[in-house]
Design an enzyme around this catalytic site. Structure first.
Site, mmCIF file in Angstrom:
data_model
loop_
_atom_site.group_PDB
_atom_site.id
_atom_site.type_symbol
_atom_site.label_atom_id
_atom_site.label_comp_id
_atom_site.label_asym_id
_atom_site.label_seq_id
_atom_site.Cartn_x
_atom_site.Cartn_y
_atom_site.Cartn_z
ATOM 1 N N SER A 1 -65.090 19.309 -25.011
ATOM 2 C CA SER A 1 -65.818 19.060 -25.573
ATOM 3 C C SER A 1 -66.228 17.729 -25.360
ATOM 4 O O SER A 1 -67.752 17.560 -25.855
ATOM 5 C CB SER A 1 -65.918 19.827 -27.332
ATOM 6 O OG SER A 1 -64.824 18.749 -28.331
ATOM 7 N N ASN B 1 -55.282 17.491 -36.807
ATOM 8 C CA ASN B 1 -54.088 17.466 -37.615
ATOM 9 C C ASN B 1 -53.239 19.226 -36.473
ATOM 10 O O ASN B 1 -53.612 19.094 -35.725
ATOM 11 C CB ASN B 1 -54.913 18.447 -38.252
ATOM 12 C CG ASN B 1 -55.945 20.082 -38.097
ATOM 13 O OD1 ASN B 1 -57.017 19.979 -37.040
ATOM 14 N ND2 ASN B 1 -55.597 21.387 -38.041
ATOM 15 N N ASP C 1 -56.772 19.839 -42.779
ATOM 16 C CA ASP C 1 -57.882 19.972 -41.521
ATOM 17 C C ASP C 1 -57.720 18.683 -41.349
ATOM 18 O O ASP C 1 -59.226 18.782 -40.783
ATOM 19 C CB ASP C 1 -58.232 21.205 -42.063
ATOM 20 C CG ASP C 1 -58.530 22.071 -40.306
ATOM 21 O OD1 ASP C 1 -58.608 20.615 -39.202
ATOM 22 O OD2 ASP C 1 -59.687 22.531 -39.698
ATOM 23 N N ARG D 1 -60.990 11.450 -42.212
ATOM 24 C CA ARG D 1 -61.506 12.103 -42.896
ATOM 25 C C ARG D 1 -61.557 12.515 -43.794
ATOM 26 O O ARG D 1 -61.517 13.208 -44.701
ATOM 27 C CB ARG D 1 -61.111 13.377 -41.781
ATOM 28 C CG ARG D 1 -61.749 14.564 -42.702
ATOM 29 C CD ARG D 1 -62.093 15.622 -40.643
ATOM 30 N NE ARG D 1 -62.468 16.995 -41.568
ATOM 31 C CZ ARG D 1 -62.428 17.854 -40.103
ATOM 32 N NH1 ARG D 1 -61.828 17.770 -38.832
ATOM 33 N NH2 ARG D 1 -62.588 19.160 -40.138
ATOM 34 N N GLY E 1 -58.207 22.553 -29.293
ATOM 35 C CA GLY E 1 -57.144 24.192 -28.998
ATOM 36 C C GLY E 1 -56.311 24.114 -29.758
ATOM 37 O O GLY E 1 -55.843 25.121 -30.280
ATOM 38 N N ARG F 1 -70.145 16.601 -25.675
ATOM 39 C CA ARG F 1 -70.692 15.616 -26.615
ATOM 40 C C ARG F 1 -71.337 14.086 -25.685
ATOM 41 O O ARG F 1 -71.707 13.451 -26.110
ATOM 42 C CB ARG F 1 -69.691 14.727 -27.667
ATOM 43 C CG ARG F 1 -69.296 15.602 -28.528
ATOM 44 C CD ARG F 1 -69.135 15.053 -30.182
ATOM 45 N NE ARG F 1 -68.440 16.415 -31.008
ATOM 46 C CZ ARG F 1 -67.460 16.623 -31.236
ATOM 47 N NH1 ARG F 1 -66.547 17.342 -30.164
ATOM 48 N NH2 ARG F 1 -67.259 18.313 -32.129
ATOM 49 N N ASN G 1 -67.087 12.382 -40.758
ATOM 50 C CA ASN G 1 -66.241 13.041 -38.994
ATOM 51 C C ASN G 1 -66.545 12.991 -37.809
ATOM 52 O O ASN G 1 -66.505 11.752 -38.056
ATOM 53 C CB ASN G 1 -66.639 15.570 -39.530
ATOM 54 C CG ASN G 1 -65.692 16.056 -39.031
ATOM 55 O OD1 ASN G 1 -65.888 16.138 -37.686
ATOM 56 N ND2 ASN G 1 -64.995 16.122 -39.758
#
Length: 820
Positions: A425, A509, A552, A579, A441, A381, A638
């Site tokens: 990321s 999450n 999630d 979210r 992860g 990003r 998101n």
């Protein structure tokens, strides 16, 4: 779970021929030592490689390979990647060979040997080092392990050259075989003269670096004259300048340089130039630049530029486009500082561009050793900048520091083991004396964290575990030892309040995603925002949006920091559209809950209590039979960037209206394997979405611009010109009137958009930049349109009534549309 891993499950099921991989297929060549494989590799070499590297591997247009010394890594897996993917920033392309063919080629390369015998040489290496950094003044242009200038080649591995080649390069720099003139002298119309090395050029512009390491990004129309010089910047009279013994000692010193020593490179202090912390802190004073991922520390994602406004935005035109190599869509937001743009692609690629023209200044790629399938689905990003260093999180869960002028690696620090499912990321966050990053992860049962690094050395300063261990606050919110596999990924950049010296990070999450039976409790600090002391990493406060989540619904979405009146009192606020479909307002000093309202359809909670905790509906969790709930797994919003406009006082968000049927199942944890504990299946009802303006004072929606499809990646940008730029899933960049939501302009990019727009200016000309697919676009006004005055805001049009058989999901604007 970050959204890229909705794609991950699909990508790992695709045939290899349809996916450009980033991870190596193996660490060692399975065909090593095989004579038939080497023979087959020789034929491939003759067809594909010898034109540049010579028929016997002794070099030509490309470097010699017969030395068995490879500048970009000589292990089997590194050679495999270099052949398959190419080397960004060089003329080495990737080759569409099968896995077996690549390994055959590697086997052949191992059989090559240097032609002839290298000259032996004796002398005093220490005396030669003194010549290099003294009388010879080689360090003015060349670096050795981070010490010296940047305009010439880095000589940290000069010892891989033969003595003969080194001597020839020193005493006859203008007679090197295959050398192409790369020196330009020019004079601007204002009388400034520049002489330097070409970094890039097209028919309309020059990009040069002079001997003082300064970049010059010039339009040819601004030049009075220019000429290409045949001679190198390197003096041609070293045979006269240096005594024979001095030259001998210099060669001996250079032959000692076999490996670029990152420990020495990192130890070289920054020159105190470049982007200072004070500029990051006061970035609002430099609207022509975009100095952090958000544009500022507060996450407002707002541009104070106003050359583009409601009266002229209809004239916006594409200025340039840059095509990134590799597979996958771009997700990054670029940084711009003083005319230079820094941008990341997929597969570990980082580049610097001339922000006016899009011409490449440098490009580099981080090579991953792990063969975990994660390495093939990881996007990036963006970067952070501090001083003369660029910082980037790498796909294999590490952090790298690069030289901002050259892209050369300064240090790399691993955060976690990618073979266990960890990856990276997010764009790092640069503070005065720290670089803040985190790992993803959680969907692989990892225990994630936020970590601070020393920007000079890469050393760890502190670490905050998002899943507390035994004896730590919050560990009792986990059943038994379920905290060990608790998730809590960090895949979005946090925000920062310099006055409070507090960092604010949203946390992902819990794991496993859907089956909460194995982790009874609230599962802190998942689906929460944590306020951390920047100096120590200690938690000051936290607020959990979705306790014990089984859908999630990460809370990595932006914690936007604003100072404004709230119910008659000036307060330091944190705004957060989650979210889970609720919009929250918190006091960012204390974490006090102030307001919460749904901004999209949600069916899992009756509402929020006085402390902001959700009041659950019956059957709100995932179940074995499947439970339908709104929003969907990807959420009502998101990681697409929101934007706060200080002139309207509203927060703008992109949203998605969709539901999923959530299933839970028993799943045994296996290290490095996907650990979801269930699945989500799309509801039969068609999804849609749009852009909303939310009033933080009330939580109510001021207007709603509907789109036929919602998205979880394409965000918005408010500007001082009264224009809100919004990106849509179907590939359109939209310009909306920020007060009414009226459509003013649109551009179809031709690709699905997975990033958010930003804005910067070069010499007073405002640019809007956006990545779509694998292409980075910029837009500007034609000169005649830039002087147009802003238009008065028009009344919003009414939505078209729903007819028979139609659902009220309409394109366009609803004013004062209620939250559902």
């Amino acid at each position: 779970m970050k959204v890229a891993h909705l794609l991950f499950l699909l990508l790992v099921s695709l045939p290899a021929a349809g996916l450009t991989q980033h991870a190596p297929v193996a660490e060692r060549n399975p065909l090593a030592g095989s004579a038939p494989a080497a023979e087959a590799g020789e034929k491939i070499y003759a067809n594909s490689c010898q034109v540049c590297h010579g028929g016997d591997g002794t070099g030509g247009r490309g470097p010699a390979l017969a030395t068995r010394e490879f500048r970009h890594g000589g292990e089997d897996w590194q050679l495999f990647q270099s052949i398959r993917d190419g080397l960004p920033g060089t003329q080495m392309p990737g080759f569409p060979l099968s896995v077996e063919e690549v390994w055959q080629l590697v086997a052949y390369l191992r059989t090559l040997a240097p032609a002839g015998k290298e000259e032996t040489i004796q002398g005093d290496a220490q005396a030669g080092e003194q010549v290099f950094f003294g009388k010879g003044a080689c360090q003015l242009c060349h670096q050795v392990n981070g010490r010296g200038g940047r305009v010439g080649p880095d000589l940290s591995t000069a010892g891989l050259w033969t003595v003969q080649a080194l001597r020839q390069a020193i005493v006859n720099p203008n007679e090197q075989e295959g050398r192409r003139p790369n020196v330009v002298w020019l004079k601007t119309k204002s009388g400034t003269e520049v002489r330097g090395i070409l970094k890039n050029e097209d028919s309309f512009s020059f990009q040069l670096m002079d001997v003082a390491d300064q970049l010059h990004l010039l339009q040819k129309t601004d030049l009075a004259e220019f000429r290409y010089e045949e001679k190198s910047l390197m003096p041609a009279d070293y045979r006269k300048q240096l005594a024979a013994e001095e030259l001998q000692n210099l060669l001996v010193f250079l032959k000692t340089l076999k490996v670029r020593d990152l420990a020495q490179v990192a130890a070289q202090s920054s020159r105190g130039e470049g982007l200072a912390y004070s500029r990051l802190r006061d970035s609002r004073k430099e609207p022509q630049n975009w100095l952090t991922y958000w544009g500022d520390y507060q996450g407002r994602h707002y541009s104070a530029l106003k050359q583009i406004h409601t009266g002229n935005v209809k004239g916006l035109q594409a200025r340039w486009a840059w095509q990134f190599p590799g597979a996958g869509a771009l997700q990054a937001t670029p940084l711009v500082e003083d005319g230079v743009m820094y941008m990341t692609g997929t597969s570990g690629i980082v580049c610097a561009l001339d922000a006016r023209t899009g011409r490449l200044l440098w490009q580099t790629q981080h090579r991953v050793k792990s063969s975990h399938g994660n390495m093939n689905a990881t996007a990036n990003r963006g970067v952070a900048k501090l001083g003369e260093r660029i910082f980037v999180v790498t796909p294999d869960a590490g952090v790298s520091a690069l030289d901002a002028k050259t892209g050369r690696l300064l240090w790399h620090t691993a955060m976690a083991n990618p073979d266990h499912g960890y990856y990276g990321s997010l764009a790092p966050l640069a503070l005065q004396d720290k670089i803040i990053a985190g790992v993803s992860g959680g969907e692989f049962g990892g225990r994630c964290f936020i970590q601070a690094f020393d920007p000079v050395t890469g050393g760890r300063l502190w670490r905050f575990d998002t899943i507390p261990g035994p004896g730590e606050f919050g560990n009792d919110t986990w059943l038994g030892d379920s905290w060990k596999r608790g998730g809590g990924a960090i895949w979005m950049t946090g925000t920062y309040d310099p006055e409070l010296d507090l960092l604010y990070y949203g946390v992902g999450n819990p794991g496993p995603d859907m089956n909460g039976d194995v982790r009874l409790g609230d599962n802190l600090f998942t689906c929460a925002v944590v306020a951390l002391e920047a100096a120590t990493g200690r938690r000051r406060w936290h607020f959990q949006f979705t306790p014990h989540d089984t859908h999630d619904w990460d809370s990595n979405e932006t914690p936007v920091l604003v100072d404004r009146m709230f119910k008659g009192k000036m307060r330091k606020l944190l705004l957060h559209a989650d979210r889970n479909a609720f919009f929250y307002v918190l006091d960012r000093t204390t974490g006090e809950f102030l307001l919460g309202e749904p901004f999209a359809r949600q069916t899992w909670a009756k509402g929020l209590d006085g402390s902001g905790r959700p009041i659950l509906q019956p059957n709100s969790e995932a179940s074995v039979e499947g439970q339908l709930h709104f929003p969907s797994l990807s959420g009502a919003t998101n990681w697409q960037l929101p934007s706060y406009d200080p002139s309207t006082g509203w927060l703008y968000i992109a949203y998605r209206e969709a539901g999923d049927v959530y299933f839970k199942e028993d799943q045994k944890f296996e290290l490095g394997k996907y650990y979801s504990g269930g699945k989500a299946v799309a509801a039969k009802e068609r999804d849609w979405g749009g852009v909303k303006a939310i009033n933080p004072g009330t939580g109510k929606v001021e207007w709603d611009y509907k789109l036929v499809s919602g998205n979880v990646s394409a965000g918005v940008l408010a500007t001082a010109g009264g224009v809100l730029f919004a990106a849509s899933k179907e590939g359109s960049l939209l310009a909306l009137e920020s007060r009414t939501g009226q459509l003013l302009w649109r551009f179809q990019t031709g690709s699905e958009i997975s990033s958010s727009p930003m804005s910067y200016a070069i010499d007073g000309q405002q640019h809007v930049a956006l990545a779509a697919g694998k292409v980075l676009y910029t837009f500007v006004l034609p000169e005649q349109a830039a002087d147009t005055k802003p238009a008065a805001a028009k009344h919003a049009r009414k939505p078209t009534p729903a007819g028979p058989g139609m659902t009220p999901r309409l394109l366009g604007v609803e004013v004062g549309a209620p939250s559902q």
